[in-house]
Design a protein around this motif. Structure first.
Motif, PDB file in Angstrom:
ATOM      1  N   CYS A  19     -11.518  17.119  -8.113  1.00  0.00           N
ATOM      2  CA  CYS A  19     -10.984  16.025  -8.628  1.00  0.00           C
ATOM      3  C   CYS A  19     -10.062  15.408  -7.778  1.00  0.00           C
ATOM      4  N   LEU A  20      -8.974  15.046  -8.111  1.00  0.00           N
ATOM      5  CA  LEU A  20      -8.150  14.090  -7.109  1.00  0.00           C
ATOM      6  C   LEU A  20      -6.852  15.040  -6.797  1.00  0.00           C
ATOM      7  N   GLY A  21      -6.170  15.812  -7.894  1.00  0.00           N
ATOM      8  CA  GLY A  21      -4.983  16.647  -7.359  1.00  0.00           C
ATOM      9  C   GLY A  21      -5.280  18.146  -7.156  1.00  0.00           C
ATOM     10  N   ASN A  22      -6.580  18.382  -7.911  1.00  0.00           N
ATOM     11  CA  ASN A  22      -6.930  20.074  -8.245  1.00  0.00           C
ATOM     12  C   ASN A  22      -5.719  20.818  -9.148  1.00  0.00           C
ATOM     13  N   ILE A  23      -5.226  19.953  -9.887  1.00  0.00           N
ATOM     14  CA  ILE A  23      -4.265  20.723 -10.747  1.00  0.00           C
ATOM     15  C   ILE A  23      -4.544  20.592 -12.448  1.00  0.00           C
ATOM     16  N   CYS A  24      -5.495  19.574 -12.305  1.00  0.00           N
ATOM     17  CA  CYS A  24      -5.910  19.293 -13.797  1.00  0.00           C
ATOM     18  C   CYS A  24      -7.520  19.547 -14.125  1.00  0.00           C
ATOM     19  N   ARG A  25      -8.335  18.714 -13.769  1.00  0.00           N
ATOM     20  CA  ARG A  25      -9.652  18.777 -14.113  1.00  0.00           C
ATOM     21  C   ARG A  25     -10.359  19.666 -13.526  1.00  0.00           C
ATOM     22  N   PHE A  51      -1.476  16.107  -2.214  1.00  0.00           N
ATOM     23  CA  PHE A  51      -0.085  16.193  -2.883  1.00  0.00           C
ATOM     24  C   PHE A  51       0.270  17.749  -3.610  1.00  0.00           C
ATOM     25  N   HIS A  52      -0.528  18.386  -3.938  1.00  0.00           N
ATOM     26  CA  HIS A  52      -0.476  19.300  -4.658  1.00  0.00           C
ATOM     27  C   HIS A  52      -0.810  20.554  -4.279  1.00  0.00           C
ATOM     28  N   ASP A  66      -8.863  11.049 -16.065  1.00  0.00           N
ATOM     29  CA  ASP A  66      -7.841  11.745 -15.425  1.00  0.00           C
ATOM     30  C   ASP A  66      -6.815  12.081 -16.613  1.00  0.00           C
ATOM     31  N   PRO A  67      -6.398  12.983 -16.871  1.00  0.00           N
ATOM     32  CA  PRO A  67      -5.414  13.258 -17.923  1.00  0.00           C
ATOM     33  C   PRO A  67      -3.868  13.467 -17.601  1.00  0.00           C
ATOM     34  N   TYR A  68      -3.613  13.158 -16.402  1.00  0.00           N
ATOM     35  CA  TYR A  68      -2.431  13.396 -15.700  1.00  0.00           C
ATOM     36  C   TYR A  68      -1.426  12.815 -16.306  1.00  0.00           C
ATOM     37  N   TYR A  69      -1.421  11.495 -16.589  1.00  0.00           N
ATOM     38  CA  TYR A  69      -0.476  10.413 -17.050  1.00  0.00           C
ATOM     39  C   TYR A  69      -0.373  10.315 -18.668  1.00  0.00           C
TER      40      TYR A  69
HETATM   41  P1  4NP Z   1      -6.805  16.025 -11.360  1.00  0.00           P
HETATM   42  O1  4NP Z   1      -5.363  15.001 -11.844  1.00  0.00           O
HETATM   43  O2  4NP Z   1      -7.090  15.177 -10.108  1.00  0.00           O
HETATM   44  O3  4NP Z   1      -7.467  16.118 -12.510  1.00  0.00           O
HETATM   45  O4  4NP Z   1      -5.983  17.310 -10.767  1.00  0.00           O
HETATM   46  C1  4NP Z   1      -4.086  14.674 -11.196  1.00  0.00           C
HETATM   47  C2  4NP Z   1      -3.170  15.227 -10.933  1.00  0.00           C
HETATM   48  C3  4NP Z   1      -2.190  14.552 -10.223  1.00  0.00           C
HETATM   49  C4  4NP Z   1      -2.226  13.329  -9.996  1.00  0.00           C
HETATM   50  C5  4NP Z   1      -3.335  12.595 -10.265  1.00  0.00           C
HETATM   51  C6  4NP Z   1      -4.203  13.246 -11.024  1.00  0.00           C
HETATM   52  N1  4NP Z   1      -0.849  12.815  -9.304  1.00  0.00           N
HETATM   53  O5  4NP Z   1      -1.162  11.715  -9.072  1.00  0.00           O
HETATM   54  O6  4NP Z   1       0.065  13.438  -8.653  1.00  0.00           O
END
Ligand code: 4NP
Length: 161
Positions: free
Chosen positions: A12-18, A49-50, A129-132
């Protein structure tokens, strides 16, 4: 334990959610199916970033409600070598797909694909993306991922076992 014969990377994008959620869910699916020793699972993000961080607390809590433990996972960034090391490169959305496809065009290896291409019960092909958003978004992520995980296991069985 036998050497794993198939490897799967969720991106995914951040590797902290999906993608850590997919990592945990699919690992549980494999364990329930008695196939955990034959498939190696990992996850990563396209962004940096993570790096080194644990999954988002909301992702950990949502997974825990389904008896899935993802809190020991740590974020890492995708690297071109992953294209040679994994049999399945499964991305969560089209943005991830574009990013990884650019790298794949330069390096070759396993072609990235949308993870929900393996889904059967939902009419969407991206994991939002569930982050926000709120907690509900994390439940939705798990619902979509659980469904696609069943299809993925079926594909692995048909093609590799
Ligand atoms: P992920 O979610 O790609 O599912 O881990 C996100 C986590 C962090 C951010 C965006 C998406 N961010 O912008 O920091």
């Amino acid at each position: 334990m036998a050497k794993p014969i198939v490897s799967v990377l969720f991106v995914c994008l951040g590797n902290i959610c999906r993608s850590p959620s997919a990592h945990g869910v699919f690992q549980q699916v494999l364990e329930k199916a008695g196939a955990a020793d034959r498939v190696r699972v990992d996850s990563c993000g396209t962004g940096d970033f993570h790096i080194g961080k644990a999954p988002d607390q909301r992702a950990i809590a949502a997974a825990r409600k389904r008896n899935i433990d993802i809190d020991s996972l740590r974020a890492r960034q995708f690297e071109p070598a992953d294209l040679k090391q994994f049999d399945y490169i499964l991305v969560m959305d089209r943005h991830n797909l574009e990013n990884i496809r650019d790298i794949w065009h330069r390096y070759g290896g396993t072609q990235p694909e949308l993870f929900l291409g393996y889904g059967q019960s939902h009419d969407v092909d991206e994991v939002p993306d569930p982050y926000y958003g709120g907690e509900q978004g994390f439940e939705r992520v798990l619902d979509l991922i659980e469904d696609a995980s069943q299809g993925l296991l079926r594909d692995i069985r048909e093609r590799h076992f």
